[in-house]
Design a protein around this motif. Sequence first.
Motif, PDB file in Angstrom:
ATOM      1  N   MET A 166      -9.306 -29.383  14.244  1.00  0.00           N
ATOM      2  CA  MET A 166      -8.869 -29.120  15.574  1.00  0.00           C
ATOM      3  C   MET A 166      -9.294 -27.538  15.698  1.00  0.00           C
ATOM      4  SD  MET A 166      -7.573 -31.589  16.362  1.00  0.00           S
ATOM      5  CE  MET A 166      -6.814 -31.442  18.042  1.00  0.00           C
ATOM      6  N   GLY A 167     -10.219 -27.140  14.822  1.00  0.00           N
ATOM      7  CA  GLY A 167     -10.897 -25.745  15.206  1.00  0.00           C
ATOM      8  C   GLY A 167     -10.348 -24.765  14.393  1.00  0.00           C
ATOM      9  N   CYS A 168      -9.384 -24.722  13.509  1.00  0.00           N
ATOM     10  CA  CYS A 168      -8.754 -23.727  12.498  1.00  0.00           C
ATOM     11  C   CYS A 168      -9.847 -23.249  11.609  1.00  0.00           C
ATOM     12  CB  CYS A 168      -7.595 -23.782  11.899  1.00  0.00           C
ATOM     13  SG  CYS A 168      -6.846 -22.727  11.134  1.00  0.00           S
ATOM     14  N   ASP A 169     -10.452 -21.885  11.681  1.00  0.00           N
ATOM     15  CA  ASP A 169     -11.414 -21.562  10.882  1.00  0.00           C
ATOM     16  C   ASP A 169     -10.759 -20.892   9.670  1.00  0.00           C
ATOM     17  OD1 ASP A 169     -13.578 -21.541  12.730  1.00  0.00           O
ATOM     18  OD2 ASP A 169     -13.051 -19.416  13.500  1.00  0.00           O
ATOM     19  N   LEU A 170      -9.648 -20.624   9.525  1.00  0.00           N
ATOM     20  CA  LEU A 170      -8.789 -20.262   8.323  1.00  0.00           C
ATOM     21  C   LEU A 170      -8.672 -21.468   7.401  1.00  0.00           C
ATOM     22  CD1 LEU A 170      -6.098 -17.866   9.613  1.00  0.00           C
ATOM     23  CD2 LEU A 170      -8.134 -17.221   8.309  1.00  0.00           C
ATOM     24  N   ALA A 171      -8.479 -22.584   8.080  1.00  0.00           N
ATOM     25  CA  ALA A 171      -8.145 -24.038   7.152  1.00  0.00           C
ATOM     26  C   ALA A 171      -9.636 -24.355   6.630  1.00  0.00           C
ATOM     27  CB  ALA A 171      -7.657 -24.883   8.111  1.00  0.00           C
ATOM     28  N   ALA A 172     -10.568 -24.155   7.480  1.00  0.00           N
ATOM     29  CA  ALA A 172     -11.876 -24.769   7.264  1.00  0.00           C
ATOM     30  C   ALA A 172     -12.340 -23.893   5.995  1.00  0.00           C
ATOM     31  CB  ALA A 172     -12.941 -24.736   8.238  1.00  0.00           C
ATOM     32  N   ALA A 173     -12.182 -22.531   6.036  1.00  0.00           N
ATOM     33  CA  ALA A 173     -12.580 -21.660   4.913  1.00  0.00           C
ATOM     34  C   ALA A 173     -11.612 -22.283   3.473  1.00  0.00           C
ATOM     35  CB  ALA A 173     -12.081 -20.068   5.217  1.00  0.00           C
ATOM     36  N   GLN A 174     -10.343 -22.411   3.519  1.00  0.00           N
ATOM     37  CA  GLN A 174      -9.586 -22.943   2.536  1.00  0.00           C
ATOM     38  C   GLN A 174     -10.243 -23.998   1.948  1.00  0.00           C
ATOM     39  OE1 GLN A 174      -5.527 -21.799   4.685  1.00  0.00           O
ATOM     40  NE2 GLN A 174      -5.152 -22.628   2.664  1.00  0.00           N
ATOM     41  N   ILE A 175     -10.527 -25.144   2.543  1.00  0.00           N
ATOM     42  CA  ILE A 175     -10.948 -26.380   2.264  1.00  0.00           C
ATOM     43  C   ILE A 175     -12.398 -26.034   1.399  1.00  0.00           C
ATOM     44  CG2 ILE A 175     -12.231 -28.313   2.890  1.00  0.00           C
ATOM     45  CD1 ILE A 175     -10.052 -28.529   5.329  1.00  0.00           C
TER      46      ILE A 175
END
Length: 85
Positions: free
Chosen positions: A46-55
């Motif tokens: 859904m566009g969360c850069d913080l979540a993408a970085a965690q993954i």
Amino acid sequence: MSILPDPVTIRCARCQRRGRYRRARFFEIAGIDEPTQARLTFAAAMGCDLAAAQIRDEYIPGFERCAIVYEGLPGQSDAASQVPE
């Protein structure tokens, strides 16, 4: 069988995003049916850069991270409680 209710309600204490999705649609968007990882993959989709970085394991302890949680799910670790005031 999923432990998540239908519909699934999620929120992020950091960015104030919030949504309610049918469980099947939620897991379709997340691309994974394991609830703990699904909330991060969903947030990234859904566009969360913080979540993408965690993954991608680019999260550095002490820095911002995604605070998405399932609403109304007892016993979950509430990432929102770790959001600095």
